[in-house]
Design a protein around this motif. Sequence first.
Motif, PDB file in Angstrom:
ATOM      1  N   ASP A 146       0.812  -1.219   0.000  1.00 16.60           N
ATOM      2  CA  ASP A 146       0.000   0.000   0.000  1.00 16.60           C
ATOM      3  C   ASP A 146       0.847   1.270   0.000  1.00 16.60           C
ATOM      4  O   ASP A 146       0.486   2.277  -0.608  1.00 16.60           O
ATOM      5  N   GLU A 147       1.990   1.229   0.711  1.00 19.61           N
ATOM      6  CA  GLU A 147       2.835   2.417   0.813  1.00 19.61           C
ATOM      7  C   GLU A 147       3.416   2.818  -0.553  1.00 19.61           C
ATOM      8  O   GLU A 147       3.764   3.976  -0.765  1.00 19.61           O
ATOM      9  N   GLU A 148       3.535   1.862  -1.457  1.00 19.10           N
ATOM     10  CA  GLU A 148       4.101   2.137  -2.777  1.00 19.10           C
ATOM     11  C   GLU A 148       3.026   2.363  -3.836  1.00 19.10           C
ATOM     12  O   GLU A 148       3.324   2.758  -4.963  1.00 19.10           O
ATOM     13  N   CYS A 149       1.763   2.102  -3.473  1.00 16.04           N
ATOM     14  CA  CYS A 149       0.664   2.202  -4.434  1.00 16.04           C
ATOM     15  C   CYS A 149       0.341   3.666  -4.720  1.00 16.04           C
ATOM     16  O   CYS A 149       0.286   4.493  -3.812  1.00 16.04           O
ATOM     17  N   ALA A 150       0.107   3.971  -5.996  1.00 21.04           N
ATOM     18  CA  ALA A 150      -0.185   5.351  -6.394  1.00 21.04           C
ATOM     19  C   ALA A 150      -1.541   5.824  -5.877  1.00 21.04           C
ATOM     20  O   ALA A 150      -1.790   7.019  -5.791  1.00 21.04           O
ATOM     21  N   GLY A 151      -2.442   4.904  -5.575  1.00 23.40           N
ATOM     22  CA  GLY A 151      -3.756   5.279  -5.041  1.00 23.40           C
ATOM     23  C   GLY A 151      -4.617   5.964  -6.086  1.00 23.40           C
ATOM     24  O   GLY A 151      -4.357   7.103  -6.437  1.00 23.40           O
ATOM     25  N   GLY A 152      -5.630   5.286  -6.579  1.00 24.12           N
ATOM     26  CA  GLY A 152      -6.476   5.855  -7.617  1.00 24.12           C
ATOM     27  C   GLY A 152      -5.971   5.609  -9.023  1.00 24.12           C
ATOM     28  O   GLY A 152      -6.614   5.988  -9.996  1.00 24.12           O
ATOM     29  N   CYS A 153      -4.831   4.982  -9.156  1.00 19.98           N
ATOM     30  CA  CYS A 153      -4.243   4.704 -10.464  1.00 19.98           C
ATOM     31  C   CYS A 153      -5.107   3.715 -11.258  1.00 19.98           C
ATOM     32  O   CYS A 153      -5.419   3.943 -12.419  1.00 19.98           O
ATOM     33  N   CYS A 194      -0.827  -7.492 -14.039  1.00 14.59           N
ATOM     34  CA  CYS A 194      -0.831  -6.429 -13.026  1.00 14.59           C
ATOM     35  C   CYS A 194       0.588  -6.002 -12.675  1.00 14.59           C
ATOM     36  O   CYS A 194       0.894  -4.813 -12.574  1.00 14.59           O
ATOM     37  N   ASP A 195       1.461  -6.973 -12.503  1.00 11.01           N
ATOM     38  CA  ASP A 195       2.862  -6.688 -12.189  1.00 11.01           C
ATOM     39  C   ASP A 195       3.521  -5.924 -13.333  1.00 11.01           C
ATOM     40  O   ASP A 195       4.306  -4.998 -13.124  1.00 11.01           O
ATOM     41  N   ASN A 196       3.153  -6.296 -14.542  1.00  9.51           N
ATOM     42  CA  ASN A 196       3.712  -5.667 -15.737  1.00  9.51           C
ATOM     43  C   ASN A 196       3.246  -4.223 -15.889  1.00  9.51           C
ATOM     44  O   ASN A 196       3.980  -3.366 -16.381  1.00  9.51           O
ATOM     45  N   ALA A 197       2.010  -3.942 -15.441  1.00  9.51           N
ATOM     46  CA  ALA A 197       1.429  -2.616 -15.651  1.00  9.51           C
ATOM     47  C   ALA A 197       1.708  -1.629 -14.528  1.00  9.51           C
ATOM     48  O   ALA A 197       1.722  -0.422 -14.765  1.00  9.51           O
ATOM     49  N   CYS A 198       1.901  -2.120 -13.308  1.00 12.88           N
ATOM     50  CA  CYS A 198       2.037  -1.213 -12.159  1.00 12.88           C
ATOM     51  C   CYS A 198       3.214  -0.261 -12.349  1.00 12.88           C
ATOM     52  O   CYS A 198       4.360  -0.701 -12.480  1.00 12.88           O
ATOM     53  N   PRO A 199       2.986   1.047 -12.370  1.00 12.24           N
ATOM     54  CA  PRO A 199       4.074   2.000 -12.618  1.00 12.24           C
ATOM     55  C   PRO A 199       4.978   2.238 -11.415  1.00 12.24           C
ATOM     56  O   PRO A 199       6.042   2.838 -11.562  1.00 12.24           O
ATOM     57  N   THR A 200       4.568   1.776 -10.227  1.00 18.18           N
ATOM     58  CA  THR A 200       5.370   2.050  -9.024  1.00 18.18           C
ATOM     59  C   THR A 200       6.026   0.814  -8.433  1.00 18.18           C
ATOM     60  O   THR A 200       6.888   0.936  -7.565  1.00 18.18           O
ATOM     61  N   GLY A 201       5.628  -0.371  -8.867  1.00 18.36           N
ATOM     62  CA  GLY A 201       6.169  -1.592  -8.278  1.00 18.36           C
ATOM     63  C   GLY A 201       5.421  -2.039  -7.039  1.00 18.36           C
ATOM     64  O   GLY A 201       5.912  -2.888  -6.286  1.00 18.36           O
ATOM     65  N   ALA A 202       4.235  -1.481  -6.804  1.00 19.22           N
ATOM     66  CA  ALA A 202       3.461  -1.838  -5.613  1.00 19.22           C
ATOM     67  C   ALA A 202       2.893  -3.250  -5.684  1.00 19.22           C
ATOM     68  O   ALA A 202       2.635  -3.882  -4.666  1.00 19.22           O
ATOM     69  N   VAL A 203       2.676  -3.742  -6.907  1.00 20.19           N
ATOM     70  CA  VAL A 203       2.169  -5.099  -7.079  1.00 20.19           C
ATOM     71  C   VAL A 203       3.337  -6.074  -7.044  1.00 20.19           C
ATOM     72  O   VAL A 203       4.307  -5.924  -7.788  1.00 20.19           O
ATOM     73  N   LYS A 204       3.251  -7.041  -6.170  1.00 20.38           N
ATOM     74  CA  LYS A 204       4.297  -8.054  -6.055  1.00 20.38           C
ATOM     75  C   LYS A 204       3.698  -9.417  -6.356  1.00 20.38           C
ATOM     76  O   LYS A 204       2.897  -9.940  -5.588  1.00 20.38           O
TER      77      LYS A 204
END
Length: 240
Positions: A146-153, A194-204
């Motif tokens: 959550d800390e790395e998630c862009a929130g609303g992305c 999802c891992d491929n698309a996440c721009p911040t690396g929040a998805v592991k």
Amino acid sequence: MSFPKITRSISKEIEHVKVQFLLESLELILDRKKCVGCGTCARVCPKDAISRGPVAAARRFPEMEDIIPEIYDPTACVFCGTCVVMCPFSALMLKKDGELIELNDIQIVKEKVVPKLEFEAKKITDNIGVERISKQYLDGEISIIDEECAGGCQACADVCPSGAITMPEKADKGWETVPNVVVDKDACIYCGSCDNACPTGAVKLKITNIKTSGEFSKLFWEPLVERLKTLRWSEAKEEG
């Protein structure tokens, strides 16, 4: 005319690479309507001929069309069929002299270079109602930092082909907290979109098991497995 002659074309629906030798031709075709941008083909390619675009730089909130791979280096492709065999959505095909090569006739399958994939043909539906069939041969674990998630992305939810990822409603009361992203682990097929698309690396996403049976060549298969398990592009670059 000099040989081999390599041609490449790409449209909204199809990407097509062809190499014409003197006496035969080989073609690799990507059906972009079936592709979900999971990145499996790019990860398993032994020649690094396939890649996705620089999503983070090009789009702040990438959508599925942004992460669909392309054969960036047609001269590197050896038409081995690894990407065709491993694609979970049957979005890739090989042709020889204009004729489709059936999966069991691809050389690495025929010669037992790779094992048989023991998959479940699973009918899935994304968050906007698009239905697909996935060859699910992977087990895995998925988590959201959550800390790395862009929130609303919503990039992960937008590209998820199985509808496993959703964005929860915001809390009514200020002191209540809800996660940025909710994952239905029963619906997840561990494809990697999802891992491929996440721009911040929040998805592991961690791949824990590949379901296979039969003979295989360790020299070819074991490095392929390691490439398949390397999900984050940034991590792959760091390790390299």
